[in-house]
Design a protein around this motif. Structure first.
Motif, PDB file in Angstrom:
ATOM      1  N   SER A 139       0.860  -1.182   0.000  1.00  0.00           N
ATOM      2  CA  SER A 139       0.000   0.000   0.000  1.00  0.00           C
ATOM      3  C   SER A 139       0.896   1.231   0.000  1.00  0.00           C
ATOM      4  N   SER A 141      -0.179   3.956   1.343  1.00  0.00           N
ATOM      5  CA  SER A 141      -0.719   4.723   2.467  1.00  0.00           C
ATOM      6  C   SER A 141      -0.188   4.164   3.784  1.00  0.00           C
ATOM      7  N   GLU A 144      -3.102   2.881   5.940  1.00  0.00           N
ATOM      8  CA  GLU A 144      -3.591   1.562   5.533  1.00  0.00           C
ATOM      9  C   GLU A 144      -2.668   0.464   6.038  1.00  0.00           C
ATOM     10  N   SER A 245      -9.811  -0.051   0.064  1.00  0.00           N
ATOM     11  CA  SER A 245      -8.645   0.578   0.659  1.00  0.00           C
ATOM     12  C   SER A 245      -8.479   0.271   2.125  1.00  0.00           C
TER      13      SER A 245
END
Length: 266
Positions: A139, A141, A144, A245
């Motif tokens: 990921s 992020s 995340e 997500s």
């Protein structure tokens, strides 16, 4: 005559003591829960003086990553580690053989190592040489990746003898995503790698990601129900089939249509 300069506005701050002295068992019990990682030495005040010195040196090195305490004990010396974040509710790990000079340092480093770590240039060689298969979560992020680690700790503990669960910054390791049979435009994504046999098992990017579906995936690999990736690039998924997500939100969605995955067998 020289005098120490004190800033008139900024407070003078010092780090906490590297080792907190614990006077009794009540203090020991309270101290066990003060941090994500707590390391306590139970040493004889005279017989184990050299071990106290070594423990203090290790605590001074890692005081910003764990909390260290010590209590005088007439019993054989030991160092005890409580991993309160990754192994909450489980017995602590204990080091009783401290004959090697670096025994305490290695014990503390192992204790501080997160159950689900982040892949980096510094640790990638060690991870690949661990002798275990690696379960990568990609990921771009940071949030995340943190949510994934929190949701997967129970599964990672269950299979830690055989598997290493690792999060990966997909923006930093963009080429690695494709090398493991995944499409980099569909994130987050998961793949399992067996370095010993050179095998890769990409998780179907059209399916939901959750602790349940990932556990099913690794158990299906172990039972031979999933074939290794043959190197063929995966087809572009439809927009509506992209992975969600949030691993936690995906788990709720997967629970509603359970039965599409494999079996919970290893």
């Amino acid at each position: 005559m020289t005098t120490a300069f004190h800033h008139p506005i900024l407070p003078q701050t010092r780090p906490p003591p590297a080792v907190t002295a614990l006077e009794d068992e009540k203090a020991v019990t309270a101290f066990q829960a003060v941090d994500d990682v707590v390391v306590m030495a139970q040493l004889h005040p005279t017989r184990d003086a050299h071990l106290q010195t070594l423990f203090g040196a290790v605590a001074a090195r890692y005081w910003d990553r764990a909390s260290f305490g010590a209590i005088a004990s007439i019993s054989p010396g030991a160092v005890v580690c409580y991993s309160n974040r990754d192994r909450a509710g489980q017995p602590p790990t204990v080091l009783s053989d401290m004959t090697a000079v670096d025994a305490i340092g290695k014990f503390v480093e192992k204790c501080m190592a997160p159950l689900i770590g982040e892949l980096s240039r510094k640790n990638e060689g060690r991870l690949l040489q661990s002798g275990k298969s690696l379960v990568y979560y990609f990921s771009d992020s940071a949030l995340e990746r943190e949510e994934y680690a929190a949701s997967m700790r129970a599964v990672a503990r269950k299979y830690e003898e055989y598997l290493l669960f690792v999060t990966v910054d997909a923006a930093e390791y963009v080429d690695m995503v494709s090398m493991l049979g995944l499409r980099p435009e569909v994130l987050p994504a998961v793949a399992v790698q067996n370095p010993s046999y050179g095998q890769v098992f990409p998780f179907d990017q059209t399916k939901m990601l959750s602790a349940q579906t990932i556990e099913q995936f690794v158990t299906q690999i172990a039972s031979g129900k999933v074939k290794p990736w043959d190197g063929t690039p995966p087809p572009p998924p439809k927009a509506s089939e992209s992975s969600s997500s949030s691993p936690l939100e995906e788990k709720e969605g997967k629970d509603k249509k359970d039965g599409e995955g494999g079996h919970d067998e290893l």
